[in-house]
Write a protein that holds these residues in place. Structure first.
Motif, PDB file in Angstrom:
ATOM      1  N   THR A 249       0.823  -1.204   0.000  1.00 32.95           N
ATOM      2  CA  THR A 249       0.000   0.000   0.000  1.00 32.95           C
ATOM      3  C   THR A 249       0.857   1.253   0.000  1.00 32.95           C
ATOM      4  O   THR A 249       1.838   1.353   0.725  1.00 32.95           O
ATOM      5  CB  THR A 249      -0.923   0.009   1.229  1.00 32.95           C
ATOM      6  OG1 THR A 249      -1.692  -1.198   1.250  1.00 32.95           O
ATOM      7  CG2 THR A 249      -1.853   1.205   1.203  1.00 32.95           C
ATOM      8  N   GLY A 250       0.468   2.224  -0.832  1.00 33.55           N
ATOM      9  CA  GLY A 250       1.156   3.519  -0.864  1.00 33.55           C
ATOM     10  C   GLY A 250       2.146   3.617  -2.011  1.00 33.55           C
ATOM     11  O   GLY A 250       2.457   2.634  -2.693  1.00 33.55           O
ATOM     12  N   ASN A 251       2.628   4.829  -2.217  1.00 36.09           N
ATOM     13  CA  ASN A 251       3.585   5.116  -3.288  1.00 36.09           C
ATOM     14  C   ASN A 251       4.974   5.265  -2.692  1.00 36.09           C
ATOM     15  O   ASN A 251       5.321   6.304  -2.142  1.00 36.09           O
ATOM     16  CB  ASN A 251       3.185   6.394  -4.019  1.00 36.09           C
ATOM     17  CG  ASN A 251       4.077   6.686  -5.219  1.00 36.09           C
ATOM     18  OD1 ASN A 251       5.084   6.025  -5.443  1.00 36.09           O
ATOM     19  ND2 ASN A 251       3.699   7.690  -5.995  1.00 36.09           N
ATOM     20  N   SER A 252       5.787   4.234  -2.791  1.00 35.93           N
ATOM     21  CA  SER A 252       7.151   4.271  -2.266  1.00 35.93           C
ATOM     22  C   SER A 252       8.190   4.207  -3.379  1.00 35.93           C
ATOM     23  O   SER A 252       9.376   4.107  -3.100  1.00 35.93           O
ATOM     24  CB  SER A 252       7.374   3.094  -1.306  1.00 35.93           C
ATOM     25  OG  SER A 252       7.222   1.856  -1.981  1.00 35.93           O
ATOM     26  N   VAL A 253       7.750   4.301  -4.637  1.00 35.85           N
ATOM     27  CA  VAL A 253       8.670   4.179  -5.768  1.00 35.85           C
ATOM     28  C   VAL A 253       8.965   5.519  -6.427  1.00 35.85           C
ATOM     29  O   VAL A 253       9.822   5.606  -7.307  1.00 35.85           O
ATOM     30  CB  VAL A 253       8.114   3.199  -6.823  1.00 35.85           C
ATOM     31  CG1 VAL A 253       8.020   1.809  -6.243  1.00 35.85           C
ATOM     32  CG2 VAL A 253       6.766   3.658  -7.344  1.00 35.85           C
ATOM     33  N   GLY A 254       8.258   6.575  -6.024  1.00 34.16           N
ATOM     34  CA  GLY A 254       8.539   7.909  -6.537  1.00 34.16           C
ATOM     35  C   GLY A 254       7.965   8.199  -7.904  1.00 34.16           C
ATOM     36  O   GLY A 254       8.305   9.217  -8.516  1.00 34.16           O
ATOM     37  N   MET A 255       7.097   7.348  -8.432  1.00 32.31           N
ATOM     38  CA  MET A 255       6.459   7.605  -9.722  1.00 32.31           C
ATOM     39  C   MET A 255       5.180   8.416  -9.526  1.00 32.31           C
ATOM     40  O   MET A 255       4.581   8.390  -8.448  1.00 32.31           O
ATOM     41  CB  MET A 255       6.155   6.291 -10.438  1.00 32.31           C
ATOM     42  CG  MET A 255       7.393   5.495 -10.804  1.00 32.31           C
ATOM     43  SD  MET A 255       6.991   3.925 -11.619  1.00 32.31           S
ATOM     44  CE  MET A 255       8.633   3.309 -12.002  1.00 32.31           C
ATOM     45  N   LYS A 256       4.748   9.110 -10.583  1.00 33.83           N
ATOM     46  CA  LYS A 256       3.572   9.969 -10.484  1.00 33.83           C
ATOM     47  C   LYS A 256       2.294   9.153 -10.581  1.00 33.83           C
ATOM     48  O   LYS A 256       2.132   8.339 -11.490  1.00 33.83           O
ATOM     49  CB  LYS A 256       3.599  11.016 -11.595  1.00 33.83           C
ATOM     50  CG  LYS A 256       4.731  12.021 -11.483  1.00 33.83           C
ATOM     51  CD  LYS A 256       4.666  13.033 -12.618  1.00 33.83           C
ATOM     52  CE  LYS A 256       5.805  14.042 -12.522  1.00 33.83           C
ATOM     53  NZ  LYS A 256       5.772  15.016 -13.636  1.00 33.83           N
ATOM     54  N   ALA A 257       1.379   9.391  -9.635  1.00 34.94           N
ATOM     55  CA  ALA A 257       0.045   8.801  -9.685  1.00 34.94           C
ATOM     56  C   ALA A 257      -0.896   9.856 -10.260  1.00 34.94           C
ATOM     57  O   ALA A 257      -1.168  10.870  -9.622  1.00 34.94           O
ATOM     58  CB  ALA A 257      -0.407   8.355  -8.301  1.00 34.94           C
ATOM     59  N   LEU A 258      -1.382   9.650 -11.492  1.00 33.96           N
ATOM     60  CA  LEU A 258      -2.185  10.656 -12.178  1.00 33.96           C
ATOM     61  C   LEU A 258      -3.662  10.302 -12.259  1.00 33.96           C
ATOM     62  O   LEU A 258      -4.499  11.195 -12.403  1.00 33.96           O
ATOM     63  CB  LEU A 258      -1.640  10.871 -13.597  1.00 33.96           C
ATOM     64  CG  LEU A 258      -0.187  11.357 -13.688  1.00 33.96           C
ATOM     65  CD1 LEU A 258       0.228  11.479 -15.148  1.00 33.96           C
ATOM     66  CD2 LEU A 258      -0.030  12.695 -12.983  1.00 33.96           C
TER      67      LEU A 258
END
Length: 302
Positions: free
Chosen positions: A169-178
């Motif tokens: 869960t969550g954004n830990s890869v540093g890519m943009k969630a659009l």
């Protein structure tokens, strides 16, 4: 006549522009859902059938696998909307050496691939040159992506596969969630708060019951998130150190006392033994210890 032709061209350009903006707004339309970081498995052969579709064949498996791992990053971002749509963002490298990229998606267990377009979300650099972050729509979280691209140094097209998994869960890869701009859990929390406020104005007893229920739900949610693989959560239960009781302290104290006492007693015994030996050796001559039966025989012979 020329005037009408110019006006017609202007209207056509305006119409094309409106259609383009309409398509763009549809692509970036905000949606609520959840975002997950994931690992991306990359493979030269099909991950289910084991078939090698690339023209290099099975004999080039080792070389092909190395190329695949150099072309696709091992980390990705999956956006899952509340409407049930899946969008995977992945990073592709070797951009300076490749062209004519094509992607298709297959739901695991099915036999056909469906051609799917990609949207570029970012660019960057790595040891192999330029990189691009691309977003592709999946049929499910179990989808397999087929990639075909022309590699300039090789002078031919190559074909390989990759697929997401191991979600956290969550954004830990540093890519943009659009696509997903609002978390489902946040929206649910907001609705719960509104419901709670209404209940508070109606009944105090209901407030206490609902608060206790929310506390239990929060604890349950915290426990489930704490078990999520790869997550380090501030909501994880804190470990506490057990305080020693007075009886436990007294046992430890007695062990220390006994140890010191035994050591001291041993030193005392060693001192007494040393004193006895010293006293005995000092008075040896007085007690006639300097002659024995061999001395008497020696004196008689002389």
């Amino acid at each position: 006549m020329k005037k009408h032709i110019v006006q017609l061209k202007n209207w056509i350009l305006i119409l094309v522009a409106l259609l383009s903006f309409g398509g763009l707004s549809k692509d970036v339309k905000a949606a609520s859902g959840n975002v997950y970081s994931c690992q991306i498995a990359r493979t030269y052969q099909h991950p289910v059938t084991g078939k090698v579709e690339d023209s290099g064949g099975s004999s080039s498996k080792a070389t092909g696998q190395g190329m695949v791992e150099g072309a696709i990053s091992s980390k990705g971002l999956l956006e899952v909307t509340d409407a049930g749509d899946y969008y995977l963002t992945f990073r592709i490298s070797l951009v300076d050496y490749t062209s004519n990229l094509g992607f298709s998606v297959q739901k695991r267990g099915e036999s056909r691939f469906q051609t799917q377009s990609v949207t570029q979300t970012a660019t960057g650099k790595d040891n192999n040159g330029t990189t691009k972050d691309l977003r592709i729509k999946l049929s499910s979280q179990d989808s397999i992506i087929r990639c075909s691209m022309y590699v300039k140094p090789m002078g031919r097209n190559v074909i390989f596969y990759f697929y997401p998994g191991n979600y956290t869960t969550g954004n830990s890869v540093g890519m943009k969630a659009l696509m997903v701009t609002t978390s489902s859990s946040d929206a649910q929390t907001s609705n719960n708060n509104q419901t709670q406020t209404t209940a508070d104005t109606n009944n105090t007893a209901s407030q206490q019951t609902t608060t206790a229920s929310q506390g239990a739900d929060t604890q349950s949610s915290d426990d489930s998130l704490s078990n999520a693989q790869g997550l380090s959560l501030s909501t994880a239960p804190k470990t506490t150190t057990k305080k020693k009781t007075s009886s436990e302290k007294s046992v430890g104290t007695w062990i220390l006392i006994l140890t010191v006492s035994m050591t001291f007693s041993g030193l005392v015994l060693l001192g007494v033994a040393a004193t006895i030996v010293y006293y005995y050796r000092k008075n040896w001559d007085k007690w006639g210890g300097d002659q024995d039966e061999y001395d008497e025989i020696y004196n008689d012979e002389n």
